[in-house]
Design an enzyme around this catalytic site. Structure first.
Site, PDB file in Angstrom:
ATOM      1  N   TYR A 139     -39.671 -10.966   6.933  1.00 21.92           N
ATOM      2  CA  TYR A 139     -39.231 -12.239   6.345  1.00 21.92           C
ATOM      3  C   TYR A 139     -38.004 -11.972   5.492  1.00 21.92           C
ATOM      4  O   TYR A 139     -38.010 -11.043   4.668  1.00 21.92           O
ATOM      5  CB  TYR A 139     -40.329 -12.874   5.487  1.00 21.92           C
ATOM      6  N   ASP A 234     -32.828  -5.166   3.762  1.00 22.96           N
ATOM      7  CA  ASP A 234     -33.222  -6.276   2.888  1.00 22.96           C
ATOM      8  C   ASP A 234     -34.192  -5.708   1.848  1.00 22.96           C
ATOM      9  O   ASP A 234     -35.381  -5.563   2.121  1.00 22.96           O
ATOM     10  CB  ASP A 234     -33.869  -7.398   3.717  1.00 22.96           C
ATOM     11  N   LYS A 262     -35.223 -10.927  -6.793  1.00 27.17           N
ATOM     12  CA  LYS A 262     -36.436 -10.702  -7.583  1.00 27.17           C
ATOM     13  C   LYS A 262     -36.197  -9.866  -8.841  1.00 27.17           C
ATOM     14  O   LYS A 262     -35.619 -10.368  -9.809  1.00 27.17           O
ATOM     15  CB  LYS A 262     -37.528 -10.106  -6.672  1.00 27.17           C
TER      16      LYS A 262
HETATM   17  P1  KE4 Z   1     -35.928 -16.112  -1.844  1.00 26.76           P
HETATM   18  O1  KE4 Z   1     -34.970 -17.014  -1.076  1.00 26.76           O
HETATM   19  O2  KE4 Z   1     -37.357 -16.628  -1.824  1.00 26.76           O
HETATM   20  O3  KE4 Z   1     -35.413 -15.812  -3.259  1.00 26.76           O
HETATM   21  O4  KE4 Z   1     -35.922 -14.682  -1.116  1.00 26.76           O
HETATM   22  C1  KE4 Z   1     -36.203 -14.636   0.245  1.00 26.76           C
HETATM   23  C2  KE4 Z   1     -36.694 -13.235   0.605  1.00 26.76           C
HETATM   24  C3  KE4 Z   1     -35.814 -12.387   1.248  1.00 26.76           C
HETATM   25  N1  KE4 Z   1     -36.187 -11.130   1.596  1.00 26.76           N
HETATM   26  C4  KE4 Z   1     -37.432 -10.675   1.317  1.00 26.76           C
HETATM   27  C5  KE4 Z   1     -37.804  -9.283   1.722  1.00 26.76           C
HETATM   28  C6  KE4 Z   1     -38.368 -11.509   0.651  1.00 26.76           C
HETATM   29  O5  KE4 Z   1     -39.615 -11.037   0.375  1.00 26.76           O
HETATM   30  C7  KE4 Z   1     -37.997 -12.808   0.279  1.00 26.76           C
HETATM   31  C8  KE4 Z   1     -38.944 -13.771  -0.404  1.00 26.76           C
HETATM   32  N2  KE4 Z   1     -40.286 -13.317  -0.593  1.00 26.76           N
HETATM   33  C9  KE4 Z   1     -41.300 -14.341  -0.700  1.00 26.76           C
HETATM   34  C10 KE4 Z   1     -42.655 -13.644  -0.857  1.00 26.76           C
HETATM   35  N3  KE4 Z   1     -43.072 -13.025   0.336  1.00 26.76           N
HETATM   36  C11 KE4 Z   1     -41.027 -15.288  -1.818  1.00 26.76           C
HETATM   37  C12 KE4 Z   1     -42.183 -16.209  -2.176  1.00 26.76           C
HETATM   38  C13 KE4 Z   1     -41.943 -17.609  -1.678  1.00 26.76           C
HETATM   39  O6  KE4 Z   1     -41.452 -17.790  -0.541  1.00 26.76           O
HETATM   40  O7  KE4 Z   1     -42.274 -18.537  -2.442  1.00 26.76           O
END
Ligand code: KE4
Length: 426
Positions: A139, A234, A262
């Site tokens: 993801y 990533d 994060k």
């Molecule tokens: P954001 O757009 O949510 O800030 O980041 C996307 C993203 C990109 N790359 C990785 C490896 C990630 O884990 C994420 C976002 N992680 C999720 C949790 N698995 C965020 C939680 C959510 O979607 O509310």
């Protein structure tokens, strides 16, 4: 339905601003959180939980850490946003380059999605090629090119991950199993000169935690080099999660581009994409690849990031203690399950970990999906009832912080024993 959820559902789909928060995959209603400190979150009924979501990774120091709060408070007094360059952005960039030598030049954005979306556009612009490779179960945020599912077979083009994503976009993405170098080799052979880059979570966190097999990342580096494609790590989730740096530092595999989020923003909206200076020079205004953002590099978010990284960097025992705490928790949960005859696997990278309800190793998304999600749901509900707040999905990661104490661990493991006892019989 709780009164909070009922009212929120009038305004937001599912009553939430990000789907996973709705607890749909565990079939129960989410508590609405009103505050947090250290390893704890407190809901609107004043129930206090030991928190292993950690706002999905940023809270590595624990919630409301005083130096971060003070930095945000003081910076806010200078004004919230200028839409102009500031020296604090440069200060944070220097800290990032120090922690990530693979990042020579970077751009700040406001979310991990923006970071990966921009990195993909940059890779296509730099190579003048259309295709991107990603891993099944990986993801990278909700950008159209990356919100895709594996097509039939291994080397075929992806299909849209949801309505609203045109086939024409999804079909420029190729999906391969994680930890399978042969599949990547085959994709390069089939689409040789059309592949701009492979984007990968070097340690997966979004199929649950899955570590790379020995040689996998090194193999990806070689395949990308042999095919003149870029390698994008990533590290939005893994950045600063296992060391004061990334998986690239631990494995000594150098990606061409890296995305962060994060932890790097300390809980505020800040993410990063960056890497080789020659590639980043393609980004406007230096180059023709356009990317922009009103709140990119927002000084308050940057202040939170600086305070967080300075705290991580200054305490030379931080990661030693954090990894020891994480290992103790992992061992305690494995023993608790074993005592009750419940088969679980645990995959951990630094202070992020997933307990899978399966009796076979989890090395990719296919093996992760063999987990018993009903058992996971019982585990989740049993722990929530006992005031332990876990990520509400089998395919997410628990996050441990520097604020989790021995007492937190003992209580968590005790409650896990109680929960395993309860769920094994029904
Ligand atoms: P954001 O757009 O949510 O800030 O980041 C996307 C993203 C990109 N790359 C990785 C490896 C990630 O884990 C994420 C976002 N992680 C999720 C949790 N698995 C965020 C939680 C959510 O979607 O509310």
């Amino acid at each position: 339905m709780s009164k909070e959820l009922e009212l929120a559902s009038k305004y937001f789909p599912g009553g939430v601003n990000s789907p996973v928060r709705a607890f749909k995959s565990v079939g129960c209603e989410p508590p609405f959180i009103k505050s947090a400190y250290g390893s704890r979150v407190i809901d609107t009924n004043d129930i206090e939980y030991i928190d292993y979501v950690g706002t999905w990774g940023p809270a590595i120091l624990g919630h409301a850490e005083e130096s971060v709060i003070e930095a945000v408070r003081r910076k806010a007094l200078d004004g919230l946003s200028f839409g102009a360059p500031t020296m604090v952005e440069t200060e944070l960039a220097q800290l990032i380059c120090d922690a990530f030598p693979v990042i020579q030049k970077m751009r700040f954005v406001s979310s991990g999605t923006e970071a990966t979306m921009s990195a993909v556009r940059l890779a296509r612009g730099f190579t003048n090629r259309p295709y991107i490779i990603k891993c099944d179960g990986g993801y990278h945020g909700h950008g159209d090119s990356l919100l895709v599912s594996a097509g039939s077979g291994v080397a075929t083009l992806a299909i849209p991950g949801c309505p609203g994503i045109p086939e024409s976009i999804a079909s420029n993405t190729l999906v391969v199993p994680f930890n399978d170098l042969e599949a990547v080799k085959k994709v390069f052979e089939t689409h040789k000169d059309k592949i701009a880059a492979m984007i990968v979570e070097p340690v997966c966190g979004n199929m649950g935690v899955v570590n790379p097999k020995d040689g996998y990342l090194q193999g990806l580096r070689k395949l990308c080099d042999d095919n003149k494609a870029l390698l994008i790590f990533d590290e939005v989730m893994t950045g600063f999660r296992g060391c004061y740096g990334g998986v690239s530092k631990i494995t000594e595999v150098t990606p061409d581009l890296t995305t962060l989020g994060k932890v790097v923003g300390g809980g505020m909206p800040l993410a990063v994409y960056g890497g080789r200076a020659d590639i980043m020079s393609m980004i406007a205004p230096d180059g023709p690849v356009y990317q922009a953002g009103t709140l990119s590099g927002n000084p308050i978010a940057v202040a939170a990031g600086i305070a967080t990284l300075k705290k991580l960097k200054s305490d030379h025992t931080f990661y030693l203690k954090l990894l020891s705490t994480s290992e103790k928790l992992e061992k305690g949960l494995l023993n608790a399950a074993r005592e009750e005859g419940i088969k679980i696997q645990s995959n951990r990278y630094g202070a992020m970990m997933t307990i899978f309800f399966t009796d076979s190793p989890v090395t990719d998304y296919e093996s992760a999906k063999k987990s018993d999600t009903q058992m996971f749901t019982k585990w989740f509900k049993g722990m929530l009832k006992r005031k332990i707040y876990l990520p509400p999905s089998q395919f997410e990661a628990m996050f441990i912080s520097g604020a989790h104490t021995e007492a937190d661990l003992e209580k968590t493991i005790y409650m896990a024993k109680e929960t395993f006892k309860e769920i094994k019989n029904n």
